[in-house]
Design a protein around this motif. Sequence first.
Motif, mmCIF file in Angstrom:
data_model
loop_
_atom_site.group_PDB
_atom_site.id
_atom_site.type_symbol
_atom_site.label_atom_id
_atom_site.label_comp_id
_atom_site.label_asym_id
_atom_site.label_seq_id
_atom_site.Cartn_x
_atom_site.Cartn_y
_atom_site.Cartn_z
ATOM 1 N N LEU A 187 0.894 -1.095 0.209
ATOM 2 C CA LEU A 187 -0.081 -0.093 -0.024
ATOM 3 C C LEU A 187 0.856 1.404 0.140
ATOM 4 C CD1 LEU A 187 -2.880 0.853 0.181
ATOM 5 C CD2 LEU A 187 -2.709 1.184 2.587
ATOM 6 N N GLY A 188 0.452 2.171 -0.618
ATOM 7 C CA GLY A 188 1.182 3.402 -0.916
ATOM 8 C C GLY A 188 1.328 4.430 0.507
ATOM 9 N N LEU A 189 2.284 5.078 0.502
ATOM 10 C CA LEU A 189 2.754 5.876 1.735
ATOM 11 C C LEU A 189 1.614 6.552 2.183
ATOM 12 C CD1 LEU A 189 4.813 7.360 3.598
ATOM 13 C CD2 LEU A 189 5.148 9.079 1.848
ATOM 14 N N GLU A 190 0.905 7.500 1.546
ATOM 15 C CA GLU A 190 -0.372 8.055 1.955
ATOM 16 C C GLU A 190 -1.336 6.981 2.500
ATOM 17 O OE1 GLU A 190 0.721 8.425 -1.044
ATOM 18 O OE2 GLU A 190 1.814 10.384 -1.120
ATOM 19 N N GLY A 643 -20.209 15.166 -12.835
ATOM 20 C CA GLY A 643 -19.665 16.470 -12.873
ATOM 21 C C GLY A 643 -19.032 16.853 -11.354
ATOM 22 N N LYS A 644 -18.736 15.854 -10.674
ATOM 23 C CA LYS A 644 -18.078 16.311 -9.372
ATOM 24 C C LYS A 644 -16.512 15.918 -9.271
ATOM 25 C CE LYS A 644 -18.467 15.274 -4.226
ATOM 26 N NZ LYS A 644 -18.942 14.130 -3.649
ATOM 27 N N ASP A 645 -15.767 16.846 -8.727
ATOM 28 C CA ASP A 645 -14.447 16.665 -8.908
ATOM 29 C C ASP A 645 -13.848 15.741 -7.550
ATOM 30 O OD1 ASP A 645 -13.673 17.974 -11.187
ATOM 31 O OD2 ASP A 645 -13.787 19.764 -10.242
ATOM 32 N N VAL A 646 -13.510 14.728 -7.704
ATOM 33 C CA VAL A 646 -13.244 13.502 -6.705
ATOM 34 C C VAL A 646 -11.838 13.506 -6.369
ATOM 35 C CG1 VAL A 646 -13.700 11.368 -6.087
ATOM 36 C CG2 VAL A 646 -15.336 12.313 -6.924
ATOM 37 N N GLU A 647 -11.267 13.572 -5.525
ATOM 38 C CA GLU A 647 -10.066 13.279 -5.031
ATOM 39 C C GLU A 647 -9.751 11.786 -4.700
ATOM 40 O OE1 GLU A 647 -6.192 14.944 -2.718
ATOM 41 O OE2 GLU A 647 -7.606 16.237 -3.229
ATOM 42 N N ALA A 648 -9.214 10.832 -5.352
ATOM 43 C CA ALA A 648 -9.179 9.420 -4.945
ATOM 44 C C ALA A 648 -8.339 9.016 -3.703
ATOM 45 C CB ALA A 648 -8.317 8.620 -6.138
ATOM 46 N N SER A 649 -9.047 8.239 -2.966
ATOM 47 C CA SER A 649 -8.148 7.948 -1.830
ATOM 48 C C SER A 649 -7.005 7.166 -1.846
ATOM 49 C CB SER A 649 -8.951 7.470 -0.396
ATOM 50 O OG SER A 649 -9.362 5.928 -0.817
#
Length: 676
Positions: A187-190, A643-649
Motif C-alpha cells: 500500500l502506498g505511503l499516503e 460533474g463532481k471533482d473527486v480526489e481518490a483516496s
Amino acid sequence: MGDLARPAKPIWTPKLAGKTPLDDYRRHVNRRFYQKLKTTRDLQVWSVQEPQKFWMDLYDYLGLEPRLPRHMTKAYDDTVPMSQNPPFFPGLRMNYAENAMFANPDPDAIALVGIREGMDLSKEDGELLTWHQFREKVRLTASALRKGGIKQGDRVAALVANSIWAMILFHASASMGAIFTSISPELGLEGCVSRLQQVTPSILFADSDTVYKGKTVSTASKVQQILGSLTPKPQTYVVPIVSKQTSFPTIDDFLARADPSDPLTFTPTSFNDPLMICYSSGTTGAPKCIVHRHGLIMQVKKISAIHNSTTPADVILQYSSTSWVVFYVMCGYFACGAKTIVYNGSPMYPDAKQLLRMVEKYGVTYFGTSPRYLLEVEMSKTVPKDEFDLSSLRIVYTTGATLSAEQYRWFYQAFPSDVHLCNTAGGTDTATSLIAADPCGPIHAGEMQVFGLGMDVDIVDPATGKSIVHTGEAGEMIVRKPFPSMPCFFWGDQGNRKYQESYFERFEKLNVWAQHDWLSCNPATGGLVMHGRSDGVLNPSGIRFGSGEIYAIVEAAPFNTQISNSLCVGRRRPQDQDEVVFLFLVMARGHTFTPEFANSVKQGIRHALSARHVPNFVLEVPDVPVTINGKKVETAVKQVLSGKDVEASNTVLNPRMIAYFSRYRDLESEPRAAKL
C-alpha cells in the motif's frame, strides 16, 4: 409462477448430504429444542426467529472457553435497539487467542506453511511451523511485547504481507489484549499514513521488502517517511525478507527482549473488547477504522466449522492480503486446527497457475479465491483438472465480487465435478458472511446459496423499507437483528456519528443494519443474486439493475477472450432528467476495440438481458480503477462523470484513472458506427 419460475437444473448437488457438520448441527438443534428442521434453510430461519437460543447454543456447541455462566439466559439485551449495538454475553471474560491456538490436538501437526513468491514448488516445501512451535513463537512474542511496555488496549501495527509472522503477531497481540492492525506493505505511503495516524500504534513491525509480480522493493524509505508522519513515534522493528536493512532493529532483536521463562498466558478480555482494526476501502476520504471484537471468534468458527465443514484434517489456501478482512476470515479456518498456507506474493506470478500448483503440492481441501482469479485462469485457457491433481479439493470459496452464471458453468467443466463452488458475500464491516455456503443443498448457476446462520438478512424496497425477498425483485440488503460481529466502534469516531451514518440512517423508520448491497432472491430456487452496491445501482428510465448483471455478460465467454476488464456506471448531471449508462472496456492484449466490437457487446447484452439494459455508451479505456483488494471503483467514477471533482483516496491502486473519466462528462453521442 409459470415457466420462468420453474427452477433450472442444479449445476451441483451434494454427495455428502446428511453427513456434514451442518447436518450434525441441525440434528443437534432438533434434539435440544424439539424441532423438526429438515433443511439448512429451515435451520437458518429458526436461528433468526430464536436468536437468543441460537447464539447461546452456538457458543457452547463450538466449544468456546470459558463456558457460559449458568445464570446467563440471554445472548444480548433484545430491548436495546440494534443501532445501539447491544453487547453480546455481557460480563463474560474470554480471549480470542485462547480459543484459536489449541484447536489441533496434535502439537506436532503442521500449523502453518509459509510460501513466498519465486519459490520453486517442485523443489521447496516452504517454511513449516508445527502447532507447538507456533505457540512457542506466540509466547515469546507476547513476552517481548510486554517487556517493551505494550499493554492491553495498545495498538500493535504490522506492515507485513500474509506470512507466518503476520499470524504470530496477530495471535500474540490478541493473547495479551492489545489491538492488532495490519496493512499490506505494498500500500502506498499516503494509504499507510492515513490509517496509522488515526490509530496511533505503540509498536510497528514492517517487512523489509514487498515481493510482488517478480519485483522486490525495499520498504526502508517508506517506513522512514511513515514514522516522520506519526506522533508519537512507535517502536519499530523490521522483518527481514530479502534486504539486510540496518537502520532499524530486526524482529530477532525484538524477540531478544522476551523472558524465556514467561508462560503463555491469555488476558481475560470481554467478548466485546477490541481485538483488531480493519479499514474500509472507501475510495474517497480517509478510510474508516473499523474495530472488531474478541467475540469475532464465534462468527469465523461458525462459518469455517459449521457452514464449511473445517476440521484439523483440512488444508487451507486462502489468498488474501493483510489489508483485507479476509485475512481474519482465513484465521477462522486456522482456529479449527487446519493446516494453513500463508502466501506472500501475486496470485498471477509467474502465471495464473501458481495457486493451483499449491493446491496440488499440499493437498489443499479448501481453496479461497476471487471470481477475478477464476476469470484469469479461464482467460489463460487453463483446464485445471487436466493439468493438476485436484483430488484433495473439497470446496472452492470465492468472495469480493459476484460469480456469473457463465463462470459457474466454466468451473464445472474445468474443475472436478464434485467440488463445492461457493460464492459468498459479507464485508469488512460485518467480518462474516451474510450469504454463506450450504454443503447440504444444491447450487444453481449464478446464485449464492443461503443466508448465514443467525444473520437475519432481508431484502427490502429502497423507498418504503418493506420486505420484498419473496417477490424475486432486487432491493436493499439489510440485517434486522444484532449479530456478534457488529463492529465495536470506529476508531476516533466522536459520538459514534460515522458508525450511525454508515449502517443505520438508510431508512428513516426502520432500526436495521443497511449493508448497501443490491440483492434479489430467486423464488423458484431460493438462491441469491448480488447485483452490485446499492449506491451503484443503475436507473435509466426507471429500470433499476445492478452493474453485476452487465459484468456477468461482458466478462464471460465469448467476450472474456477480448476484454480484460470492464466498468459499468451511470451518469446523471444536475441538468439531466434521466441517468445514462456507460460501459467502459479494457481490451485484452492483442485485441482492438472497434465500433463493430462495441455493437457486438451491445447485442450480447440485449440478447441476455433486454434492450433496456443496453448501455448508452460502450467505450474503450486504458484501465479501470480498482481498490487494493481488487474491487472496481464505481461510485467515484460515477461522481466524476456526473460533474463532481473527486480526489481518490489511497485505497485506489491506480488513482489517476479516476480523473481520467472527466473527459466523458459532456459526451452526448458515441463515435459513429457504434450505435445499434
